[in-house]
Each structure stands twice: as structure tokens, then as C-alpha cells.
Design an enzyme around this catalytic site. Sequence first.
Site, short mmCIF file in Angstrom:
data_model
loop_
_atom_site.label_atom_id
_atom_site.label_comp_id
_atom_site.label_asym_id
_atom_site.label_seq_id
_atom_site.Cartn_x
_atom_site.Cartn_y
_atom_site.Cartn_z
N GLU A 54 0.83 -1.21 0.00
CA GLU A 54 0.00 0.00 0.00
C GLU A 54 0.86 1.26 0.00
OE1 GLU A 54 -3.03 0.40 -0.63
OE2 GLU A 54 -3.52 -1.71 -0.68
N TYR B 87 -6.85 6.57 3.83
CA TYR B 87 -6.90 5.55 2.78
C TYR B 87 -6.09 4.30 3.16
CZ TYR B 87 -5.26 2.78 -1.00
OH TYR B 87 -4.92 1.68 -1.72
N ASP C 171 -8.84 5.73 -2.98
CA ASP C 171 -7.64 6.24 -3.66
C ASP C 171 -8.09 6.91 -4.96
OD1 ASP C 171 -8.31 4.17 -5.32
OD2 ASP C 171 -6.37 3.14 -5.21
#
Length: 359
Positions: A38, A121, A139
Amino acid sequence: MKCTARVFQKALLEWFAASARDLPFRRSPNPYHIYLAEIILQQTRVEQGLPYYERFVKRFPTLEALAQASEQDVLKQWEGLGYYTRARNMHRAAAVIMEQYQGRFPESPELLQLLPGIGKYTAGAIASIAFNKAVPVLDGNVKRALSRLDALDAPIDSPETERLLWKRAAALVPKKSPGEYNQALMELGARLCIPRAPFCSECPVQKQCDAYARNIQDNLPVRTPKKPRPHYAVAVAVIHKNGRYLIGKRPSQGFLGGLWEFPGGRIQAGENAADAVARECREELGVAVRVGGLLAVINHAYTHFRVTLHVYRCTIVKGKPKPNSHTDLRWVVPDDFKTYAFPKGNHKFMHLLAQEGIE
Ligand code: SF4
């Protein structure tokens, strides 16, 4: 036409089950691997980020290994990926998890967001994918897909639209398989609902899409017009002595923090590049230099500005270099450049030093 959550979730999950890309961090719900992926894939395409992910897993196979590594080692592995704050924060977050959570990732998005570099996020992605929490992600890919799904005509980059989209994403996320669902939504935006000419004919949620129904998908999302990126002319000093070159380490905080570079700085109005090199050496290093030949003129673009580097060979004629602007200075032979992390703009001329030798 607002699509019903259940129909949307089912169509998306079925499509994802049938056509998800086989990515290494999807093979097990290891929170550390999901976290690495991520952070690395933020603002980075999968094809570009994947080699970095694999490099990190190999070099730092566990969270503990990452926490124990030196910042320089972490930056070196990150070299070329940009946004170096991400690497430094990742390194700090690993240390915090080791110290405060005995090496186990916190599971709640609220606690995750207290870690360095983890925003709403990333917290949502880790909590849903690694820990099965029914929390949303938003995102750039998800924003685009949701804005088309609801045919939003407000600028997607405005704070109000962002709030609206978070609310919409939260309303759509299912209690069952939230991690799969979030990955499916991100994948939809990355592979089908792409910025230009989306592949609507292959889209599993085409029937629920307002933009498609109105044939306005190519005009969405709407964005606030961007200001042109400023351009700066920069003078760079390649100072050599006895086969070695002088490099400095940038302060840890701030732009390109913790990276090594050749000294230099912006050319001021009315100043020529060679004079700027001499002035920068005086100010940054406290030395007087003889400015020699022009080694290279390099153009490089960062996210928010562009630079032209005017790179000059120099020799010190008076003084001993002091780190007035850097945290450290070193004299390095070209063979050892590879052990330091440099900005991409420096890499564009460093190979010339190895090839051409010293003036
Ligand atoms: S139908 Fe087209 S515009 Fe709508 S979500 Fe699917 S890919 Fe995006």
C-alpha cells in the site's frame, strides 16, 4: 439512478474473483506485506512499484528487519521511486509498531492512522484487507470510478466532493469480504474505469453506472484546472579531488530528505550558472572554487515543479568544506556512488563521471 449496494457489490466481487491480477501481496493476508504494498503503490503504477515491493520483501523480510535497518539502507532500496517521505515514514512506523505494539499491526483504522505516514486511505486498506474490517478505501482510482458511477459533476479534487465520496464509499462497503471488495473497486479503477476512454463494454457495473447511461463517462471526473508547474534553473557543483567527488546528505526532513546529492542550488535572477555554482559553494560549503567545464545540462520534472540542472566541474581553491546546508559531507569515488541513495536528477549525470574520469 443510485445503484443498490448489494447488486453493485455482487457484480464487482464476481468480476474480481474471475479476473483479479495475481499480485504477490494478494497471496496471503500478511499485514506487513499489505502495508508495504500500500505504501509503495501510492501514486505509483503497479508495474513500476512491483519490483520495489519485491526488493523490499527480500531485503527486509519482516517488520522487525525493516525497523532495525538503517534509514540509509531503506532510502537506498527506495531510490528512484520518489516521494521519499513515504520511505522514511514507513521506517519510523515499523519502529513504532515494534515498540508500542510488540511487532503486531494494530487492527483498527483509528489506531493505524496514528502511525507515521498512514492516512485514512492506507488505514482503510490495511484494516479491510488484512483484518477484514468493513471500512472504505478511497484512492485516486476509486474516486474516479465512484464519481462516474454517480455522474458527479462537481470537481473531484474539492474537499466537499472528497467528503461526499468517502461517505459513498462507506455506504457501499459490505460487511462480508470488505477486503476483497475494496481491492475489486481499486482494480476496477486501475484497469477498466481508467482516466481516458474507460473500458465500459467490459465493466461489471456498467448497468449501475450513471455516467455510462448518460454517455458522459469521457467527460468525468471534472477537475479544478491545474496551475502550470514552475520551472527553476539550478547550478550543480561536481567538486573533485584526488579521484573523489564531494557529496552532501540532505537534512532528513523536507524535500528529498536524507538523500545524498552534489552541492548546488537555484540560480538567482540576473546571475549566470557558473557564478551561481561559485556562490552556492561559498554558502553551502564555505569554500572558494574554480569553476571548470560544463559537464551537463539536465532537465528533470518533479511532481510540482521542473528543473534544469547546469552541472559544472569544480575544484576547491580555498577552504575546507563544511556542511552548512547538509548533515554530512563525504568524498566518494564513482565506484561507491551505488552505496548512496541519490535523487533521480543526479543520476542523470553521475554516469558521466564514471565514464569520463576526472578533468
Ligand atoms: S461503465 Fe464505464 S464509466 Fe461506468 S464504472 Fe464502468 S468503466 Fe467506469
